[in-house]
Design an enzyme around this catalytic site. Sequence first.
Site, PDB file in Angstrom:
ATOM      1  N   HIS A   1       0.838  -1.204   0.000  1.00  0.00           N
ATOM      2  CA  HIS A   1       0.000   0.000   0.000  1.00  0.00           C
ATOM      3  C   HIS A   1       0.876   1.259   0.000  1.00  0.00           C
ATOM      4  O   HIS A   1       0.592   2.218  -0.714  1.00  0.00           O
ATOM      5  CB  HIS A   1      -0.858   0.056   1.271  1.00  0.00           C
TER       6      HIS A   1
ATOM      7  N   ASP B 237      -3.129  -7.744  -7.287  1.00  0.00           N
ATOM      8  CA  ASP B 237      -4.494  -8.121  -7.645  1.00  0.00           C
ATOM      9  C   ASP B 237      -4.664  -7.891  -9.146  1.00  0.00           C
ATOM     10  O   ASP B 237      -5.361  -6.974  -9.586  1.00  0.00           O
ATOM     11  CB  ASP B 237      -5.489  -7.292  -6.834  1.00  0.00           C
TER      12      ASP B 237
HETATM   13  P1  AMP Z   1      -6.327  -3.942  -0.336  1.00  0.00           P
HETATM   14  O1  AMP Z   1      -6.209  -3.083   0.875  1.00  0.00           O
HETATM   15  O2  AMP Z   1      -5.861  -5.346  -0.138  1.00  0.00           O
HETATM   16  O3  AMP Z   1      -7.673  -3.831  -1.002  1.00  0.00           O
HETATM   17  O4  AMP Z   1      -5.290  -3.355  -1.369  1.00  0.00           O
HETATM   18  C1  AMP Z   1      -5.320  -1.993  -1.739  1.00  0.00           C
HETATM   19  C2  AMP Z   1      -4.434  -1.808  -2.942  1.00  0.00           C
HETATM   20  O5  AMP Z   1      -3.100  -2.198  -2.624  1.00  0.00           O
HETATM   21  C3  AMP Z   1      -4.875  -2.673  -4.132  1.00  0.00           C
HETATM   22  O6  AMP Z   1      -4.746  -1.918  -5.330  1.00  0.00           O
HETATM   23  C4  AMP Z   1      -3.899  -3.816  -4.082  1.00  0.00           C
HETATM   24  O7  AMP Z   1      -3.667  -4.396  -5.357  1.00  0.00           O
HETATM   25  C5  AMP Z   1      -2.648  -3.125  -3.581  1.00  0.00           C
HETATM   26  N1  AMP Z   1      -1.745  -4.107  -2.980  1.00  0.00           N
HETATM   27  C6  AMP Z   1      -2.056  -5.068  -2.078  1.00  0.00           C
HETATM   28  N2  AMP Z   1      -0.979  -5.826  -1.810  1.00  0.00           N
HETATM   29  C7  AMP Z   1       0.041  -5.334  -2.551  1.00  0.00           C
HETATM   30  C8  AMP Z   1       1.412  -5.692  -2.723  1.00  0.00           C
HETATM   31  N3  AMP Z   1       1.969  -6.714  -2.063  1.00  0.00           N
HETATM   32  N4  AMP Z   1       2.158  -4.965  -3.586  1.00  0.00           N
HETATM   33  C9  AMP Z   1       1.608  -3.927  -4.278  1.00  0.00           C
HETATM   34  N5  AMP Z   1       0.325  -3.535  -4.155  1.00  0.00           N
HETATM   35  C10 AMP Z   1      -0.449  -4.232  -3.305  1.00  0.00           C
END
Ligand code: AMP
Length: 288
Positions: free
Chosen positions: A37, A152
């Site tokens: 994030h 994702d």
């Molecule tokens: P989430 O809080 O899991 O919905 O993720 C929020 C954003 O962070 C989404 O666009 C995810 O694809 C991105 N994200 C989650 N994990 C990672 C990671 N390991 N590396 C890069 N981006 C990530």
Amino acid sequence: MRTVRTVAELRAALKQPRREERSIGLVPTMGFLHDGHLSLIRQARAEHDEVVVSLFVNPTQFNEASDLAAYPRDERRDAALAAEAGADLLFAPPVEEVYPTGFATEVRVGGPLTESLEGVQRGAGHFHGVTTVVTKLLNMVQPDTAYFGQKDAQQALVIRRLVRDLDLPVRIEVLPTVREPDGLALSSRNVRLQGEDRRRALALSRALQAAESDLAAGVRDAAELTAGLADVFSAFDVEPEYIALVDPETLAPVATVDQETLLAVAAKVGEVRLIDNTILNSNGNGRA
Ligand code: AMP
């Protein structure tokens, strides 16, 4: 950094920047922030005058009530991390602000982008929940750019499709997956990996690495590559939900890896469902 909880407060906070034609970057998250994030927030900071981070555990994208209930939350910690990474505004609305009584609209991307892979395992309703909330967040913030993670991969494709199909006036930027030193893709759900499951969770990233070396050794046949990956999963005593070699734009299955191919994997490790992916090139170089 200011925290706001209502759409009215958010719009009021963005009024002046908008009047001054300051550019706005949005990073939508479900919180429990990690370096993945933070990489998105830092990029938004580098590219925009105002950085908005949204923090909302969106109930409509969860297909299992137990997963929603167990989703980790720590707003205080998230606020400190977001501020440190350069956010100006944290938008952390309660559920009833996003879905008030009488809410009755859904934004759906149809077809294979939402019906394959995660759409099979979690149901296409998962993506309908994502596209509905993302459309709302884009309308609330009206950013110049919204940032998403390649972690994702299917979600990123669905969002690009949504933005093209509805002519939403926003640029979508997708940034590389951030990993632990041992290769595990960062995920808010990783904190729920208990004991031995943390090691077993390496099945996913190790399988991706194995595919890259198999490809470098000349294996091109999707069935043969998939069989090799299944062996890696079983060595970690993990049952894959899917191992998919697909076109990185359409998600159509490929029979031979002779151009850029998305390799996507999913598995439940203990109680925790994990996903990971990499883009394979037929020259054997992967980029996660
Ligand atoms: P989430 O809080 O899991 O919905 O993720 C929020 C954003 O962070 C989404 O666009 C995810 O694809 C991105 N994200 C989650 N994990 C990672 C990671 N390991 N590396 C890069 N981006 C990530």
